[in-house]
Motif scaffolding. Sequence first.
Motif, PDB file in Angstrom:
ATOM      1  N   TYR B  51       8.318  15.277   2.312  1.00  0.00           N
ATOM      2  CA  TYR B  51       7.898  13.949   2.761  1.00  0.00           C
ATOM      3  C   TYR B  51       9.084  13.004   2.916  1.00  0.00           C
ATOM      4  CZ  TYR B  51       5.183  10.068   4.068  1.00  0.00           C
ATOM      5  OH  TYR B  51       4.692   9.038   4.813  1.00  0.00           O
ATOM      6  N   TYR B  52      10.028  13.083   1.985  1.00  0.00           N
ATOM      7  CA  TYR B  52      11.237  12.246   2.119  1.00  0.00           C
ATOM      8  C   TYR B  52      11.886  12.469   3.484  1.00  0.00           C
ATOM      9  CZ  TYR B  52      11.668  10.919  -2.873  1.00  0.00           C
ATOM     10  OH  TYR B  52      11.490  10.383  -4.117  1.00  0.00           O
ATOM     11  N   SER B  53      11.945  13.749   3.886  1.00  0.00           N
ATOM     12  CA  SER B  53      12.689  14.093   5.109  1.00  0.00           C
ATOM     13  C   SER B  53      12.018  13.550   6.379  1.00  0.00           C
ATOM     14  CB  SER B  53      12.863  15.602   5.219  1.00  0.00           C
ATOM     15  OG  SER B  53      11.620  16.203   5.499  1.00  0.00           O
ATOM     16  N   ILE B  54      10.750  13.221   6.293  1.00  0.00           N
ATOM     17  CA  ILE B  54      10.066  12.675   7.468  1.00  0.00           C
ATOM     18  C   ILE B  54       9.684  11.199   7.254  1.00  0.00           C
ATOM     19  CG2 ILE B  54       9.230  14.835   8.488  1.00  0.00           C
ATOM     20  CD1 ILE B  54       6.615  14.414   6.945  1.00  0.00           C
ATOM     21  N   SER B  55      10.360  10.593   6.275  1.00  0.00           N
ATOM     22  CA  SER B  55      10.092   9.177   5.998  1.00  0.00           C
ATOM     23  C   SER B  55      11.389   8.373   6.148  1.00  0.00           C
ATOM     24  CB  SER B  55       9.570   9.016   4.567  1.00  0.00           C
ATOM     25  OG  SER B  55      10.643   9.145   3.661  1.00  0.00           O
ATOM     26  N   ALA B  56      11.287   7.066   5.925  1.00  0.00           N
ATOM     27  CA  ALA B  56      12.480   6.207   6.000  1.00  0.00           C
ATOM     28  C   ALA B  56      12.949   5.840   4.597  1.00  0.00           C
ATOM     29  CB  ALA B  56      12.148   4.944   6.780  1.00  0.00           C
ATOM     30  N   TYR B  57      12.673   6.679   3.624  1.00  0.00           N
ATOM     31  CA  TYR B  57      12.945   6.376   2.215  1.00  0.00           C
ATOM     32  C   TYR B  57      14.445   6.295   1.927  1.00  0.00           C
ATOM     33  CZ  TYR B  57      12.205   6.550  -2.845  1.00  0.00           C
ATOM     34  OH  TYR B  57      12.179   6.273  -4.189  1.00  0.00           O
ATOM     35  N   THR B  58      14.876   5.167   1.385  1.00  0.00           N
ATOM     36  CA  THR B  58      16.250   5.056   0.881  1.00  0.00           C
ATOM     37  C   THR B  58      16.175   4.400  -0.493  1.00  0.00           C
ATOM     38  OG1 THR B  58      16.617   2.829   1.730  1.00  0.00           O
ATOM     39  CG2 THR B  58      17.200   4.646   3.197  1.00  0.00           C
ATOM     40  N   ILE B  59      17.272   4.471  -1.235  1.00  0.00           N
ATOM     41  CA  ILE B  59      17.273   3.813  -2.545  1.00  0.00           C
ATOM     42  C   ILE B  59      17.224   2.300  -2.344  1.00  0.00           C
ATOM     43  CG2 ILE B  59      18.719   3.353  -4.570  1.00  0.00           C
ATOM     44  CD1 ILE B  59      19.474   6.309  -4.521  1.00  0.00           C
ATOM     45  N   TYR B  60      17.837   1.817  -1.274  1.00  0.00           N
ATOM     46  CA  TYR B  60      17.814   0.379  -0.998  1.00  0.00           C
ATOM     47  C   TYR B  60      16.387  -0.088  -0.704  1.00  0.00           C
ATOM     48  CZ  TYR B  60      18.783  -4.157   1.013  1.00  0.00           C
ATOM     49  OH  TYR B  60      18.782  -5.510   1.260  1.00  0.00           O
ATOM     50  N   ASP B  61      15.659   0.702   0.083  1.00  0.00           N
ATOM     51  CA  ASP B  61      14.298   0.331   0.449  1.00  0.00           C
ATOM     52  C   ASP B  61      13.387   1.546   0.269  1.00  0.00           C
ATOM     53  OD1 ASP B  61      12.038  -0.782   1.428  1.00  0.00           O
ATOM     54  OD2 ASP B  61      12.606  -0.662   3.540  1.00  0.00           O
ATOM     55  N   PRO B  62      12.843   1.706  -0.932  1.00  0.00           N
ATOM     56  CA  PRO B  62      12.029   2.895  -1.193  1.00  0.00           C
ATOM     57  C   PRO B  62      10.665   2.832  -0.491  1.00  0.00           C
ATOM     58  CG  PRO B  62      12.637   1.743  -3.235  1.00  0.00           C
ATOM     59  CD  PRO B  62      12.936   0.830  -2.093  1.00  0.00           C
ATOM     60  N   SER B  63      10.683   2.788   0.835  1.00  0.00           N
ATOM     61  CA  SER B  63       9.414   2.719   1.560  1.00  0.00           C
ATOM     62  C   SER B  63       9.028   4.119   2.024  1.00  0.00           C
ATOM     63  CB  SER B  63       9.551   1.809   2.779  1.00  0.00           C
ATOM     64  OG  SER B  63      10.060   2.547   3.858  1.00  0.00           O
ATOM     65  N   TRP B  64       7.728   4.318   2.221  1.00  0.00           N
ATOM     66  CA  TRP B  64       7.246   5.649   2.601  1.00  0.00           C
ATOM     67  C   TRP B  64       6.907   5.688   4.088  1.00  0.00           C
ATOM     68  CZ3 TRP B  64       7.678   9.479  -0.840  1.00  0.00           C
ATOM     69  CH2 TRP B  64       7.885   9.096  -2.168  1.00  0.00           C
ATOM     70  N   GLN B  65       7.493   4.793   4.857  1.00  0.00           N
ATOM     71  CA  GLN B  65       7.197   4.716   6.292  1.00  0.00           C
ATOM     72  C   GLN B  65       7.469   6.054   6.976  1.00  0.00           C
ATOM     73  OE1 GLN B  65       9.659   1.942   8.358  1.00  0.00           O
ATOM     74  NE2 GLN B  65       8.801   2.546  10.315  1.00  0.00           N
ATOM     75  N   PHE B  66       6.491   6.542   7.722  1.00  0.00           N
ATOM     76  CA  PHE B  66       6.602   7.852   8.379  1.00  0.00           C
ATOM     77  C   PHE B  66       7.451   7.717   9.644  1.00  0.00           C
ATOM     78  CE2 PHE B  66       4.844  10.893  11.501  1.00  0.00           C
ATOM     79  CZ  PHE B  66       5.112  12.076  10.829  1.00  0.00           C
ATOM     80  N   VAL B  67       8.472   8.590   9.781  1.00  0.00           N
ATOM     81  CA  VAL B  67       9.327   8.499  10.977  1.00  0.00           C
ATOM     82  C   VAL B  67       9.337   9.809  11.771  1.00  0.00           C
ATOM     83  CG1 VAL B  67      10.848   6.723  10.015  1.00  0.00           C
ATOM     84  CG2 VAL B  67      11.418   9.133   9.693  1.00  0.00           C
TER      85      VAL B  67
END
Lengths: 448, 310
Positions: B51-67
């Motif tokens: 899921y991380y690999s298809i999301s915009a998750y970063t430590i700065y912005d831990p969002s789960w937005q699908f990309v």
Amino acid sequence: MSTATPSRFTRRRFLKQTGLTVLAAGSAPVLSAPFVSAAFADAKSLSIVQWSHFVPAYDKWFDQFAKDWGTKNNVSVSVDHIPVQDVAARAAAEASAGSGHDLFGWNGAGGAHLYRKFLIDVTSLVEEVQKKYGKISVIGKQIGFNQDDNTWSAFPDYYINFPVMYRKSLWDGIGIQPDSWDNIRIGGAKLKAKGNPVGISLGHSNDPNTTWRGLLWSFGGAVQDETGKHVVLDSKESVEAVKFVAALYKEAMTSDVLSWNDSSNNQYIDSGVSSLIVNPISAYRTAQQLNKKVADDIFVMKPPKGPVKQFMGGAAEFYGIWKFAKNQDAAKEFLKYYADHWVDAFKASSGYNMPIFANIVPKPMPLLSDDPTSTPRDKLAILQTSDEWSAVPGYPGPAWPATDEVYNNFIICDMMAKAATGALTAEESVKWAAQQCDGIFNKWLHRV
Amino acid sequence: MVDIVEPIVARRSPRYRFWLDRSGVLGAVFVAPAILYVLLLVGGPFLLAVYYSISAYTIYDPSWQFVGLANFRQIVQNPAFLEALENTFLFTFASQLLGLILGKFGALLLLRPFPGRKLVRALIILPWAVPIALASVAWQWMFDSLYSVINWTLIALGIIDRAQAPNWLGNPHLAMLCVIVVNAWRFFPFAIVIFLAGITSVPQDVIDAATVDGAGFWRRNYQIIMPMILPIVAIGLIFGIVFTFTDLSVVYLLTNGGPVGATSVLGFQGFQVGIVSGDVSHGAAISLFMLPVLFIVVVAMLRFIRRRDI
């Protein structure tokens, strides 16, 4: 006559007894939890993690200092020291787990801005200390300060400067002062021929990341502009800087520098081989212990002048308090007390930790202005001005996740090394690096 | 004399037989911890990484937005990633090949009786058992640009002079050779164990028959023993390939991906981007890129083993 007696230890009995044992062991913490938590509530604790300092005496002083503060305030303090290269991974692990130390000490790139959402706002603490000890220097402000809302997400502790360290007798011998990059190239070539090359790493570590940025700025180049929104690396100035490094490598250095880590250049000058390095004073302090003759011949100078300015990269240390920290108040109180005793910290580091608050170590600074272990005693005096010529990797813009990634991927080091080894021309090398930076900036600009 | 067996008194069978007495149930209970372990500690993090690999998750912005596959598209367009991919293949297959060759010769030597063989067999496991962080320090000193023991020996023997001394970790080709050698050094005790297990399982009468028929050392080894132990060796090789392909420790400790990115492998790059720089989604995408590659390699090797199974 023998009769078959059933075994006393049946499978059913084994399972029953094992199950009960596991159940008892598993439920012990649950049953004892009310009593344990009450006991913990009575005893306050503060846990700190930071890098293993290059001056080991500083770690000893800090551990005792923290312990003494804990004894006075009835707080049990523990300090963990980890290798500098493990700091980023440890921070990521603690943030992901939502658990770890109360006070986290970062060093170098990354940290406060990346973990901003995981850290408590320490603006009031920083402003309080600033009122008491004077304005924060430019390099200090580049660290934990958030430009967008004027808040601080970390408490700035100190920065590490990167002056020139050179063997005075060798440079006097050829009649050249290594005070400009051109002089270093010309003099370095002469000294290399005599068996004393210049030693500036082209490997993958912090020192080259810092030094080559300083050279790039001195030639008028930079990775980003002042706003931090645009990559400006692909410029005529950057190409000139890279061409210069290629010439410096060929004429004044050896291929050894391609494999170096952060301690290699220290060993190079301390062993008496190198004529010049760019490094914090830990190299000199180590030489004082290992090779007094060489140490007496090592002199310290401001960074070399470039065609545009005289500037050098620096590294910074700062403390963040996690939002999940169990004892945030104790962490803040400790930092206040620590700031009030910062002169002791400065002395314990032998002048390695440089002050970020203007008057926290009044000038003339102890040790640097008058070091009883150095000859002459004012050998290190020039370091008192290092806040005027030091900046963190994002310069002239802010340090932010994109500049950290450029730093962590060693793009500037590789840009210089590719041209130095002839793998690419200076123009190609700058283009390659600019493309890498563009990719990283585009990615992060959409995420912050 | 004949023992008189006491007649077994027929007990009334319980109406409800204790369920743990059923071997099927009991087997499942015993296997359950292993399955739970795999699900929680391997399956869970794996799905999270996907899921991380298809999301915009970063430590700065831990969002789960699908990309979607945007992260994968971006990494394959990066020349540094392609270079790391190439390095990973070279690092993996060269170190496995070298490890297998060393393992084969080591096993043949250890099969011969000699005084202290048991001790040597125990000692040979050391490279596998020693923590890599500790071993890397020793290797780093051996390859050091200033204090290399190898160079010192070559200079002392008069084979080279100081100016000609190889810069082991500073030359891109030599640096890759160094990380390959260190990884092969780590792997070869495992290869020895695999070869020893395989060779000792070959029936002695087969070897004897071949010897009687005039087969020499090389023919016995490469036309009789090797084909018979190939499935066992292939299983060992699968382990070696998977572990090496996903490994970052040797590179991280010895070269940090240098010089000039010449030893940067996918594991190292994923760590630098995902953990050190906080871009978890791209780090996960780099790491997961290894999955289909490894899947193909493992499936191909398993099919090969099935065909060759004796």
